[in-house]
Design an enzyme around this catalytic site. Sequence first.
Site, short mmCIF file in Angstrom:
data_model
loop_
_atom_site.label_atom_id
_atom_site.label_comp_id
_atom_site.label_asym_id
_atom_site.label_seq_id
_atom_site.Cartn_x
_atom_site.Cartn_y
_atom_site.Cartn_z
N LYS A 116 0.82 -1.21 0.00
CA LYS A 116 0.00 0.00 0.00
C LYS A 116 0.85 1.27 0.00
CE LYS A 116 -0.42 0.32 4.98
NZ LYS A 116 -1.23 0.46 6.15
N GLY A 121 9.45 -0.85 2.14
CA GLY A 121 8.89 -0.78 3.49
C GLY A 121 9.64 0.13 4.45
N CYS A 171 12.28 -0.30 6.51
CA CYS A 171 13.74 -0.26 6.52
C CYS A 171 14.27 0.74 5.50
CB CYS A 171 14.28 -1.67 6.23
SG CYS A 171 16.01 -1.69 5.81
N LYS A 187 20.62 5.56 9.26
CA LYS A 187 22.08 5.38 9.18
C LYS A 187 22.71 6.50 8.38
CE LYS A 187 20.99 2.95 11.58
NZ LYS A 187 19.78 2.33 12.14
N GLY A 212 12.59 6.48 25.82
CA GLY A 212 12.97 5.13 25.40
C GLY A 212 14.44 5.06 25.08
N GLY A 213 15.16 4.21 25.82
CA GLY A 213 16.60 4.08 25.64
C GLY A 213 16.97 2.78 24.95
N ARG A 229 7.91 -1.00 18.91
CA ARG A 229 7.07 -1.08 17.71
C ARG A 229 6.08 -2.22 17.82
NH1 ARG A 229 8.52 2.08 13.60
NH2 ARG A 229 7.88 0.64 11.96
N ALA A 254 15.80 -5.81 10.04
CA ALA A 254 15.60 -6.03 8.60
C ALA A 254 16.22 -7.34 8.13
CB ALA A 254 16.21 -4.87 7.84
N HIS A 260 46.60 -6.04 10.38
CA HIS A 260 47.07 -4.99 11.29
C HIS A 260 47.26 -3.69 10.51
CE1 HIS A 260 49.22 -3.15 14.61
NE2 HIS A 260 50.14 -2.76 13.75
P1 FAD Z 1 8.12 -3.45 7.06
O1 FAD Z 1 9.44 -3.05 6.56
O2 FAD Z 1 7.44 -2.58 8.05
O3 FAD Z 1 7.21 -3.63 5.78
C1 FAD Z 1 5.86 -3.91 5.84
C2 FAD Z 1 5.22 -3.39 4.58
O4 FAD Z 1 3.88 -3.83 4.54
C3 FAD Z 1 5.17 -1.86 4.53
O5 FAD Z 1 5.75 -1.42 3.32
C4 FAD Z 1 3.68 -1.54 4.60
O6 FAD Z 1 3.33 -0.40 3.84
C5 FAD Z 1 3.07 -2.80 4.02
N1 FAD Z 1 1.71 -3.03 4.48
C6 FAD Z 1 1.25 -3.10 5.75
N2 FAD Z 1 -0.06 -3.36 5.77
C7 FAD Z 1 -0.44 -3.47 4.49
C8 FAD Z 1 -1.68 -3.72 3.85
N3 FAD Z 1 -2.79 -3.92 4.55
N4 FAD Z 1 -1.71 -3.77 2.52
C9 FAD Z 1 -0.59 -3.56 1.79
N5 FAD Z 1 0.60 -3.31 2.32
C10 FAD Z 1 0.67 -3.27 3.65
N6 FAD Z 1 16.60 -2.89 11.29
C11 FAD Z 1 17.89 -3.24 11.05
O7 FAD Z 1 18.15 -4.41 10.79
N7 FAD Z 1 18.89 -2.32 11.07
C12 FAD Z 1 18.67 -1.02 11.35
O8 FAD Z 1 19.59 -0.21 11.35
C13 FAD Z 1 17.32 -0.61 11.61
N8 FAD Z 1 17.03 0.68 11.88
C14 FAD Z 1 15.74 1.06 12.09
C15 FAD Z 1 15.45 2.39 12.37
C16 FAD Z 1 14.16 2.81 12.57
C17 FAD Z 1 13.88 4.25 12.87
C18 FAD Z 1 13.09 1.86 12.46
C19 FAD Z 1 11.68 2.29 12.65
C20 FAD Z 1 13.36 0.53 12.20
C21 FAD Z 1 14.68 0.11 12.01
N9 FAD Z 1 15.00 -1.23 11.76
C22 FAD Z 1 16.30 -1.60 11.56
C23 FAD Z 1 13.95 -2.27 11.73
C24 FAD Z 1 13.55 -2.63 10.29
O9 FAD Z 1 13.15 -1.48 9.61
C25 FAD Z 1 12.42 -3.65 10.34
O10 FAD Z 1 12.82 -4.75 11.12
C26 FAD Z 1 12.04 -4.15 8.97
O11 FAD Z 1 11.65 -3.09 8.13
C27 FAD Z 1 10.90 -5.16 9.09
O12 FAD Z 1 10.54 -5.62 7.84
P2 FAD Z 1 9.08 -6.16 7.58
O13 FAD Z 1 9.08 -6.66 6.17
O14 FAD Z 1 8.63 -7.06 8.64
O15 FAD Z 1 8.12 -4.88 7.71
#
Ligand code: FAD
Length: 463
Positions: free
Chosen positions: A37, A42, A44, A53, A181-182, A268, A315, A440
């Site tokens: 959507k 997504g 990440c 980053k 949140g830490g 989250r 991710a 090294h």
């Molecule tokens: P998402 O990436 O959230 O993707 C889910 C997708 O589903 C989204 O695009 C959404 O639009 C779509 N969706 C949801 N509902 C619907 C629907 N009903 N119909 C159609 N589409 C839909 N992880 C790391 O490994 N390293 C990092 O440095 C890191 N930094 C981060 C920093 C921040 C600020 C945040 C918020 C997260 C970070 N993460 C990091 C975590 C990482 O982003 C997530 O773990 C990862 O994106 C999860 O992937 P996912 O596919 O489960 O979900």
Amino acid sequence: MADANHFDVVILGAGSGGYACALRAAQLGLTVALVEKGNLGGTCLHVGCIPTKALLHAAEVADATRDAGQFGVQASLEGIDMAGVNTYKDGVVQRLFKGLTGLIKGRGITVVEGAGRLVGRDAILVDTADGPQTLTGKNVVLASGSYSRTLPGLEIDGERVLTSEHALRLDKVPASVIVLGGGVIGCEFASVWRSFGAEVTIVEGLPRLMAAEDADSSAQLERAFRKRKIKALTGTMFESYEKTETGVRVTAGGQVLEAELLLVAVGRGASTDGLGYDEQGIAMDRGFVLADERCRTNVPGVFAVGDIVPGLQLAHRGFAQGIFVAEEIAGLAPTPIDETGIPRVTYCDPELASVGLTEAQAVEQHGADAVESLVYDLGGNGKSQILKTQGSVKLVRRKDGPVVGVHLVGARVGELIGEAQLIYNWEAFPADVAPLVHAHPTQNEALGEAHLALAGKPLHAHS
Ligand code: FAD
């Protein structure tokens, strides 16, 4: 005639978990529909790992400029142009987005744009711009990701009370920020803002920052943040807040704090509300989808990957689960993922990186008598001295057994986690790693030296 809306795999959500599954499934010759959507990539790519980053790198450049005199380089930091920082950050995201879009198209994956809902055990109804479209799949993969949670009564307005998504879009550096949140996201933003010149206070209810990490790592991070004048109020519960003329006033642990902005980084939740999972009988817990080690939900043919599944919200875990599910569907019988073997990196300054068990977890699993640990101080490492960073390598092993945990603190240590995760995942003994030659001067040498020490033959460390 083949049904154009029927696929081998229908995936709901094109984040790390969903798109990795789509790419691998297509590579294995399966027909794939990917429902999204928002934007391919997504959280990440668009509002998570990549843009944060990029901000952290800009923060590092600011610190290097500010501290240039320490290296005999004459420079002065004139200020932070957030428009310029955002152009850089968004440029990185856009280039990767373009690449990913091309890759998905090139693999012949059918992307269906719109919000989807599970309406049958094998069916997803998508609300597209051209009206509703029902996709059916021999297999369905739920990958709808996660969203920033808040606390009861704490209303996000996107102006003074922000989530990480808003924080990524700021067009100026705030004078002061309270970070609620830490954990990973809180510490990373605190680090960025401090480098950019803001006054930062972290409020954390648990007794330490980064509470999921080894206690030694938390202690070192807190010390480093103190030096950087980031105030960390740990063991401090948020009580209330109010907006003021100029910002926010927060009461926490009986103290009253004021700042221009409040970032809410309290974890989250799973994006599963209203998506039909419950109605289709998918077993859930507090909004998260329960899946077994083969990423199967309780409903046959329906898999779940990424942040909606309880566990590390990272991710690369999503990628790994997505790939796993594609291979499982294709009949390749892949090996289940060991969640403990997934590396964890927090990219604040100093960085924290770890894999495997913390010392406390190892003691809990194996008993205090069966666990041995060793801390190698980066003070003895040439490259760390060159970088002027402090930190350590901590190894946790089973006595007379393999290394079960590696914990790193220091500038750039995130880049060392590759070797650490091989050590953990290959169940290496210290004596297996000790003879391996490390270049090294690199900080990798610190990993080598720590293993030498644990194998009973320390080189630069005291015996
Ligand atoms: P998402 O990436 O959230 O993707 C889910 C997708 O589903 C989204 O695009 C959404 O639009 C779509 N969706 C949801 N509902 C619907 C629907 N009903 N119909 C159609 N589409 C839909 N992880 C790391 O490994 N390293 C990092 O440095 C890191 N930094 C981060 C920093 C921040 C600020 C945040 C918020 C997260 C970070 N993460 C990091 C975590 C990482 O982003 C997530 O773990 C990862 O994106 C999860 O992937 P996912 O596919 O489960 O979900």
